[in-house]
Design an enzyme around this catalytic site. Sequence first.
Site, PDB file in Angstrom:
ATOM      1  N   HIS A   1      -4.767  -7.506  -2.220  1.00 54.02           N
ATOM      2  CA  HIS A   1      -4.054  -8.792  -2.282  1.00 54.02           C
ATOM      3  C   HIS A   1      -2.576  -8.637  -2.602  1.00 54.02           C
ATOM      4  O   HIS A   1      -1.819  -9.598  -2.506  1.00 54.02           O
ATOM      5  CB  HIS A   1      -4.729  -9.710  -3.299  1.00 54.02           C
ATOM      6  CG  HIS A   1      -6.053 -10.203  -2.828  1.00 54.02           C
ATOM      7  ND1 HIS A   1      -6.238 -11.459  -2.290  1.00 54.02           N
ATOM      8  CD2 HIS A   1      -7.264  -9.589  -2.758  1.00 54.02           C
ATOM      9  CE1 HIS A   1      -7.502 -11.611  -1.934  1.00 54.02           C
ATOM     10  NE2 HIS A   1      -8.150 -10.481  -2.215  1.00 54.02           N
TER      11      HIS A   1
ATOM     12  N   ASP B   1       5.780 -10.071  -3.481  1.00 57.39           N
ATOM     13  CA  ASP B   1       4.511 -10.793  -3.560  1.00 57.39           C
ATOM     14  C   ASP B   1       3.687 -10.407  -2.345  1.00 57.39           C
ATOM     15  O   ASP B   1       4.216 -10.380  -1.220  1.00 57.39           O
ATOM     16  CB  ASP B   1       4.785 -12.305  -3.543  1.00 57.39           C
ATOM     17  CG  ASP B   1       3.834 -13.072  -4.440  1.00 57.39           C
ATOM     18  OD1 ASP B   1       2.696 -12.611  -4.631  1.00 57.39           O
ATOM     19  OD2 ASP B   1       4.227 -14.141  -4.944  1.00 57.39           O
TER      20      ASP B   1
END
Length: 460
Positions: free
Chosen positions: A155, A363
């Site tokens: 992720h 991110d």
Amino acid sequence: MARLIVVSNRVPDPKERGARAGGLAVALADALPRGSLWFGWSGRRAAATAATATLAEADGITYATIDLGETDYRRFYVGFANGALWPLLHFRLGLMSFLREDYEGYRAVNRGFAAALAPLLRPDDLIWVHDYHLIPLGQELRRLGVANRIGFFLHVPFVPPAILQVLPRAGDLLAALCACDVVGFHTDRYRDAFLDCCAEWLGARPDRQGRFDHAGRNVQAVVTPVGIDAEDFAQLAMRAVRGVEARRLKDSLVGRALAIGVDRLDYSKGLLNRIEAFARLLATHPEHRRRVSLLQVAARSREEVDDYQRLRRELDRVVGDTNGRFSEFDWAPVRYVTRPIRRRTLAGFYRLARLGVVTPLRDGMNLVAKEFVAAQNPADPGVLILSRFAGAADAMAAALVVNPFDAEEVAEAMDAALTMGLPERQERHQALRTEVWSGTAAAFCASFLQALRLPGGGAA
Ligand code: GDG
């Protein structure tokens, strides 16, 4: 249909659905088929790590959880996963701390997870492991004789060899990951970085589908970006904007524009840079003073890690400085909330906002960017400012894409957003909406599982 086994570090408490901050839980809760089993840590600490899982059922999903012993928790979760891997994978080498005993603890917990999971498995189950806490889990399952198809999805970003080499034991971890059949990433860049690392450490020679052989197995690296259930979130926002909290927020603005940021309180999210950029806007564009307020929701996270406590103190200071510098007796520029807010309430707040500020320094994807878009009213949409270092930026070029390290550039984007006319806002929103509605949580699961189901086929 084969049963799906999802494994992640934290398994959400089904009773708390929607209450906790965190992208992985949001993405999966939106897309798990009934009949699945979700295995992982309960979030509770005990004297020793449990050897067997506790089972519970809710909404057709079986939750199998184990408590973690204090020492395992410190070494595995606080030490190696969040003290070494998280900063490394977010390019923050100065924040990385490596201790051999933490690494050993990390490997031991992965072994323990495998031992507790193996007895629950059936031969045709598909096993889908999530995120950086569980990189060696596939290898530990193989050592116990598990022959099922195993997939792994990361992720967070993956880093190029020049960064990965800083981590002691990087080669062991890469080799462990290659015990999986499929390894998934949010973007081409992360997958390519992974393949470059595999070439460098393991001598892998991937083909154009990202497939290569390692230690007698075939591994495929795929790109399957995470998304949200956009229609569901849009409906939630439409209802919530008429709710009590959204009305109270609206009344408190007395006609001023709302800018919103929503993040876990994490150094990767660029919160300090964001507040500084907002202060720069107010300093260089005094016409916006009294006309805009930034609501920054910064849900507290990983408070047991020292760097997170330091960040919180620093953020308190920067928010205090900014408010002290610009506030007037009836207006404060920054509203700063560290308590988590319910998901439904957040959805209504996004819809009220004229400006969504999503400016992480790094991110993996960033779901807040997608939630902000889904929540907007297409007839009068807000504008998204998005960091080029979020995976989400790859497919969201219609946002105002910025370098979050450049406070002036971010301040200018804020000014552009606050003064943007309706036609341009609508045009940008329409393009973003198309993207968010096509890259949903369900599409993410479907494309990853397609690759996992089909040896030799699947997403590329
Ligand atoms: C990881 C990767 C990747 C935030 N504050 C509150 C709250 N949230 C929710 C947001 C959003 C989620 O948490 C955060 O998701 P992100 O994607 O932004 O970030 P991470 O938690 O770092 O997630 C990330 C993600 O995994 C999925 O692959 O996108 O790159 O780092 O849904 O709305 N939710 C509630 N209250 C809050 O105060 N209810």
